[in-house]
Design a protein around this motif. Structure first.
Motif, PDB file in Angstrom:
ATOM      1  N   ILE A  26      52.868  81.411  -6.277  1.00 26.86           N
ATOM      2  CA  ILE A  26      52.721  80.411  -7.333  1.00 26.86           C
ATOM      3  C   ILE A  26      53.561  80.823  -8.541  1.00 26.86           C
ATOM      4  O   ILE A  26      54.304  80.011  -9.110  1.00 26.86           O
ATOM      5  CB  ILE A  26      51.235  80.231  -7.718  1.00 26.86           C
ATOM      6  CG1 ILE A  26      50.467  79.548  -6.585  1.00 26.86           C
ATOM      7  CG2 ILE A  26      51.106  79.432  -9.023  1.00 26.86           C
ATOM      8  CD1 ILE A  26      48.957  79.561  -6.759  1.00 26.86           C
ATOM      9  N   GLY A  27      53.460  82.087  -8.931  1.00 28.55           N
ATOM     10  CA  GLY A  27      54.239  82.580 -10.062  1.00 28.55           C
ATOM     11  C   GLY A  27      55.733  82.428  -9.847  1.00 28.55           C
ATOM     12  O   GLY A  27      56.453  81.949 -10.732  1.00 28.55           O
ATOM     13  N   ALA A  28      56.217  82.815  -8.672  1.00 30.20           N
ATOM     14  CA  ALA A  28      57.651  82.701  -8.372  1.00 30.20           C
ATOM     15  C   ALA A  28      58.091  81.239  -8.357  1.00 30.20           C
ATOM     16  O   ALA A  28      59.179  80.900  -8.841  1.00 30.20           O
ATOM     17  CB  ALA A  28      57.960  83.366  -7.030  1.00 30.20           C
ATOM     18  N   SER A  29      57.244  80.370  -7.826  1.00 30.34           N
ATOM     19  CA  SER A  29      57.584  78.940  -7.754  1.00 30.34           C
ATOM     20  C   SER A  29      57.686  78.320  -9.146  1.00 30.34           C
ATOM     21  O   SER A  29      58.594  77.526  -9.413  1.00 30.34           O
ATOM     22  CB  SER A  29      56.541  78.190  -6.927  1.00 30.34           C
ATOM     23  OG  SER A  29      56.536  78.660  -5.596  1.00 30.34           O
ATOM     24  N   LEU A  30      56.767  78.669 -10.036  1.00 30.02           N
ATOM     25  CA  LEU A  30      56.811  78.117 -11.389  1.00 30.02           C
ATOM     26  C   LEU A  30      57.932  78.749 -12.210  1.00 30.02           C
ATOM     27  O   LEU A  30      58.559  78.075 -13.039  1.00 30.02           O
ATOM     28  CB  LEU A  30      55.453  78.292 -12.066  1.00 30.02           C
ATOM     29  CG  LEU A  30      54.306  77.501 -11.417  1.00 30.02           C
ATOM     30  CD1 LEU A  30      52.976  77.859 -12.054  1.00 30.02           C
ATOM     31  CD2 LEU A  30      54.562  76.007 -11.451  1.00 30.02           C
ATOM     32  N   SER A  31      58.227  80.022 -11.964  1.00 30.22           N
ATOM     33  CA  SER A  31      59.368  80.667 -12.630  1.00 30.22           C
ATOM     34  C   SER A  31      60.677  79.994 -12.229  1.00 30.22           C
ATOM     35  O   SER A  31      61.572  79.820 -13.063  1.00 30.22           O
ATOM     36  CB  SER A  31      59.430  82.155 -12.274  1.00 30.22           C
ATOM     37  OG  SER A  31      58.382  82.856 -12.874  1.00 30.22           O
ATOM     38  N   ALA A  32      60.785  79.614 -10.956  1.00 35.47           N
ATOM     39  CA  ALA A  32      61.995  78.949 -10.471  1.00 35.47           C
ATOM     40  C   ALA A  32      62.194  77.585 -11.129  1.00 35.47           C
ATOM     41  O   ALA A  32      63.287  77.034 -11.100  1.00 35.47           O
ATOM     42  CB  ALA A  32      61.925  78.785  -8.951  1.00 35.47           C
ATOM     43  N   ARG A  33      61.144  77.073 -11.754  1.00 40.94           N
ATOM     44  CA  ARG A  33      61.228  75.795 -12.464  1.00 40.94           C
ATOM     45  C   ARG A  33      61.436  76.000 -13.967  1.00 40.94           C
ATOM     46  O   ARG A  33      61.334  75.057 -14.733  1.00 40.94           O
ATOM     47  CB  ARG A  33      59.960  74.990 -12.220  1.00 40.94           C
ATOM     48  CG  ARG A  33      59.820  74.511 -10.787  1.00 40.94           C
ATOM     49  CD  ARG A  33      58.443  73.892 -10.580  1.00 40.94           C
ATOM     50  NE  ARG A  33      58.274  73.336  -9.271  1.00 40.94           N
ATOM     51  CZ  ARG A  33      58.454  72.044  -8.958  1.00 40.94           C
ATOM     52  NH1 ARG A  33      58.828  71.200  -9.878  1.00 40.94           N
ATOM     53  NH2 ARG A  33      58.263  71.628  -7.732  1.00 40.94           N
ATOM     54  N   GLY A  34      61.646  77.235 -14.372  1.00 37.86           N
ATOM     55  CA  GLY A  34      61.958  77.500 -15.774  1.00 37.86           C
ATOM     56  C   GLY A  34      60.804  77.985 -16.634  1.00 37.86           C
ATOM     57  O   GLY A  34      60.997  78.251 -17.816  1.00 37.86           O
ATOM     58  N   ALA A  35      59.612  78.094 -16.076  1.00 37.32           N
ATOM     59  CA  ALA A  35      58.469  78.578 -16.845  1.00 37.32           C
ATOM     60  C   ALA A  35      58.539  80.099 -16.979  1.00 37.32           C
ATOM     61  O   ALA A  35      59.116  80.787 -16.138  1.00 37.32           O
ATOM     62  CB  ALA A  35      57.158  78.181 -16.170  1.00 37.32           C
ATOM     63  N   THR A  36      57.947  80.607 -18.035  1.00 38.46           N
ATOM     64  CA  THR A  36      57.770  82.045 -18.192  1.00 38.46           C
ATOM     65  C   THR A  36      56.387  82.357 -17.648  1.00 38.46           C
ATOM     66  O   THR A  36      55.385  81.869 -18.170  1.00 38.46           O
ATOM     67  CB  THR A  36      57.862  82.449 -19.676  1.00 38.46           C
ATOM     68  OG1 THR A  36      59.144  82.050 -20.166  1.00 38.46           O
ATOM     69  CG2 THR A  36      57.672  83.935 -19.852  1.00 38.46           C
ATOM     70  N   VAL A  37      56.327  83.135 -16.570  1.00 39.39           N
ATOM     71  CA  VAL A  37      55.076  83.331 -15.840  1.00 39.39           C
ATOM     72  C   VAL A  37      54.706  84.805 -15.805  1.00 39.39           C
ATOM     73  O   VAL A  37      55.558  85.666 -15.574  1.00 39.39           O
ATOM     74  CB  VAL A  37      55.187  82.788 -14.401  1.00 39.39           C
ATOM     75  CG1 VAL A  37      53.885  82.964 -13.642  1.00 39.39           C
ATOM     76  CG2 VAL A  37      55.606  81.326 -14.387  1.00 39.39           C
ATOM     77  N   GLU A  38      53.431  85.068 -16.022  1.00 44.35           N
ATOM     78  CA  GLU A  38      52.888  86.410 -15.868  1.00 44.35           C
ATOM     79  C   GLU A  38      51.779  86.334 -14.827  1.00 44.35           C
ATOM     80  O   GLU A  38      50.840  85.548 -14.979  1.00 44.35           O
ATOM     81  CB  GLU A  38      52.340  86.917 -17.205  1.00 44.35           C
ATOM     82  CG  GLU A  38      51.932  88.370 -17.163  1.00 44.35           C
ATOM     83  CD  GLU A  38      51.580  88.907 -18.547  1.00 44.35           C
ATOM     84  OE1 GLU A  38      50.787  89.865 -18.593  1.00 44.35           O
ATOM     85  OE2 GLU A  38      52.079  88.392 -19.558  1.00 44.35           O
ATOM     86  N   VAL A  39      51.900  87.129 -13.774  1.00 40.53           N
ATOM     87  CA  VAL A  39      50.898  87.184 -12.713  1.00 40.53           C
ATOM     88  C   VAL A  39      50.134  88.494 -12.878  1.00 40.53           C
ATOM     89  O   VAL A  39      50.737  89.561 -12.983  1.00 40.53           O
ATOM     90  CB  VAL A  39      51.554  87.125 -11.313  1.00 40.53           C
ATOM     91  CG1 VAL A  39      50.502  87.198 -10.215  1.00 40.53           C
ATOM     92  CG2 VAL A  39      52.395  85.854 -11.163  1.00 40.53           C
ATOM     93  N   ALA A  40      48.794  88.406 -12.922  1.00 37.79           N
ATOM     94  CA  ALA A  40      47.987  89.605 -13.137  1.00 37.79           C
ATOM     95  C   ALA A  40      46.641  89.470 -12.444  1.00 37.79           C
ATOM     96  O   ALA A  40      46.087  88.374 -12.346  1.00 37.79           O
ATOM     97  CB  ALA A  40      47.766  89.842 -14.632  1.00 37.79           C
ATOM     98  N   ASP A  41      46.117  90.612 -11.975  1.00 37.09           N
ATOM     99  CA  ASP A  41      44.768  90.585 -11.414  1.00 37.09           C
ATOM    100  C   ASP A  41      43.775  90.429 -12.569  1.00 37.09           C
ATOM    101  O   ASP A  41      44.062  90.778 -13.714  1.00 37.09           O
ATOM    102  CB  ASP A  41      44.477  91.828 -10.570  1.00 37.09           C
ATOM    103  CG  ASP A  41      44.429  93.095 -11.388  1.00 37.09           C
ATOM    104  OD1 ASP A  41      43.348  93.401 -11.929  1.00 37.09           O
ATOM    105  OD2 ASP A  41      45.474  93.776 -11.491  1.00 37.09           O
ATOM    106  N   ALA A  42      42.607  89.882 -12.256  1.00 36.71           N
ATOM    107  CA  ALA A  42      41.623  89.530 -13.280  1.00 36.71           C
ATOM    108  C   ALA A  42      41.166  90.733 -14.098  1.00 36.71           C
ATOM    109  O   ALA A  42      40.868  90.597 -15.286  1.00 36.71           O
ATOM    110  CB  ALA A  42      40.420  88.835 -12.640  1.00 36.71           C
ATOM    111  N   GLU A  43      41.121  91.903 -13.494  1.00 33.02           N
ATOM    112  CA  GLU A  43      40.680  93.096 -14.223  1.00 33.02           C
ATOM    113  C   GLU A  43      41.694  93.549 -15.271  1.00 33.02           C
ATOM    114  O   GLU A  43      41.346  94.260 -16.197  1.00 33.02           O
ATOM    115  CB  GLU A  43      40.388  94.225 -13.244  1.00 33.02           C
ATOM    116  CG  GLU A  43      39.165  93.957 -12.385  1.00 33.02           C
ATOM    117  CD  GLU A  43      38.853  95.101 -11.434  1.00 33.02           C
ATOM    118  OE1 GLU A  43      39.775  95.882 -11.096  1.00 33.02           O
ATOM    119  OE2 GLU A  43      37.692  95.213 -11.033  1.00 33.02           O
ATOM    120  N   HIS A  44      42.969  93.154 -15.108  1.00 32.63           N
ATOM    121  CA  HIS A  44      44.028  93.553 -16.038  1.00 32.63           C
ATOM    122  C   HIS A  44      44.717  92.320 -16.629  1.00 32.63           C
ATOM    123  O   HIS A  44      45.889  92.377 -16.994  1.00 32.63           O
ATOM    124  CB  HIS A  44      45.054  94.438 -15.324  1.00 32.63           C
ATOM    125  CG  HIS A  44      44.444  95.666 -14.742  1.00 32.63           C
ATOM    126  ND1 HIS A  44      44.061  95.747 -13.424  1.00 32.63           N
ATOM    127  CD2 HIS A  44      44.092  96.843 -15.309  1.00 32.63           C
ATOM    128  CE1 HIS A  44      43.525  96.937 -13.201  1.00 32.63           C
ATOM    129  NE2 HIS A  44      43.527  97.616 -14.328  1.00 32.63           N
TER     130      HIS A  44
END
Length: 184
Positions: A26-44
Motif C-alpha cells: 500500500i505504501g509503495a503504491s501510494l508513493s508511486a502516485r506522488g504521496a509522501t508515505v511512512e509505513v510503520a508498525d503500530a508499536e512504533h
C-alpha cells in the motif's frame, strides 16, 4: 500555485508478516502516485497529527484486530477522527467459500466493528492472508474446512488489494502511478 504531496501514514499490526507485506505494498503504491508515505508498525507508529491521512491495518486473531492496533486506535482516536482514515484487516474470512463460509467470512466481527466505529474510516476492507497447515491443530483444520476453507498457503488477492488502493488514491485525489509496484 504549488501543491504539496499529501503525507500518509500506513500503520499496521502483523503477526506473521502477511499484513506487513500488504502495508508495504500500500505504501509503495501510494508513493508511486506522488504521496509522501511512512509505513510503520503500530508499536512504533508516528504521531498521527503529522499526516493528512492514515491507513490502518491489522491481522485478525480470534475475530479481533491485534492488540497493538487496538491500542494505537484507543490512544489516538481523537486525532484519527480529525483526518481521513481507512482501515483494513487480514484474516481467513475473505477466503472462505460456500454458504456458511460466505456468511461467516463477510460478517464484521463485533470487536473489529468497535475499532472501525471508533475512528469512522472512509472505508474498511477485509483481505485474506496466509494460512499454513503446519502447526494448526486437527480441530482448527476441520473447522476451517467446514467453514469453506478450500486451500492453504498465500490466500491474498492482490487484484482486490490493488483495487482498494485505487479507491483510496482517488478519494485523496492522487494522480495515476508513475510506476506500478509489484507485490511480494
Amino acid at each position: 500555485m504549488e501543491t504539496t504531496a499529501p503525507r500518509i501514514a500506513v500503520v499496521y499490526a502483523s503477526a506473521q508478516g502477511s499484513t506487513r507485506e500488504i502495508a508495504d505494498f500500500i505504501g509503495a503504491s501510494l508513493s508511486a502516485r506522488g504521496a509522501t508515505v511512512e509505513v510503520a508498525d503500530a508499536e512504533h507508529a508516528p504521531d498521527p497529527t503529522r499526516f493528512n491521512a492514515l491507513i490502518l491495518g491489522s491481522a485478525v486473531h480470534d475475530r479481533a484486530l491485534l492488540p497493538e492496533l487496538e491500542g494505537f486506535v484507543r490512544d489516538h482516536r481523537h486525532e484519527l477522527r480529525a483526518r481521513p482514515v481507512w482501515l483494513f484487516s487480514v484474516g481467513l474470512g475473505p477466503a472462505l467459500v460456500g454458504p456458511l463460509g460466505h456468511l461467516m467470512g463477510r460478517a464484521v466481527p463485533k470487536r473489529i466493528a468497535e475499532v472501525r466505529d471508533a475512528v469512522m474510516p472512509r472505508g474498511y476492507r477485509a483481505f485474506a492472508g496466509h494460512y499454513e497447515r503446519a502447526g494448526v491443530s486437527l480441530p482448527a483444520r476441520a473447522l476451517y474446512r467446514l467453514l469453506g476453507g478450500s486451500r492453504y498457503g498465500d490466500l491474498r488477492d492482490w487484484t482486490a488489494i490493488t483495487a482498494w488502493i485505487d479507491t483510496v488514491a482517488q478519494e485523496l485525489k492522487l494522480p495515476r502511478p508513475q510506476a506500478i509496484p509489484t507485490h511480494p
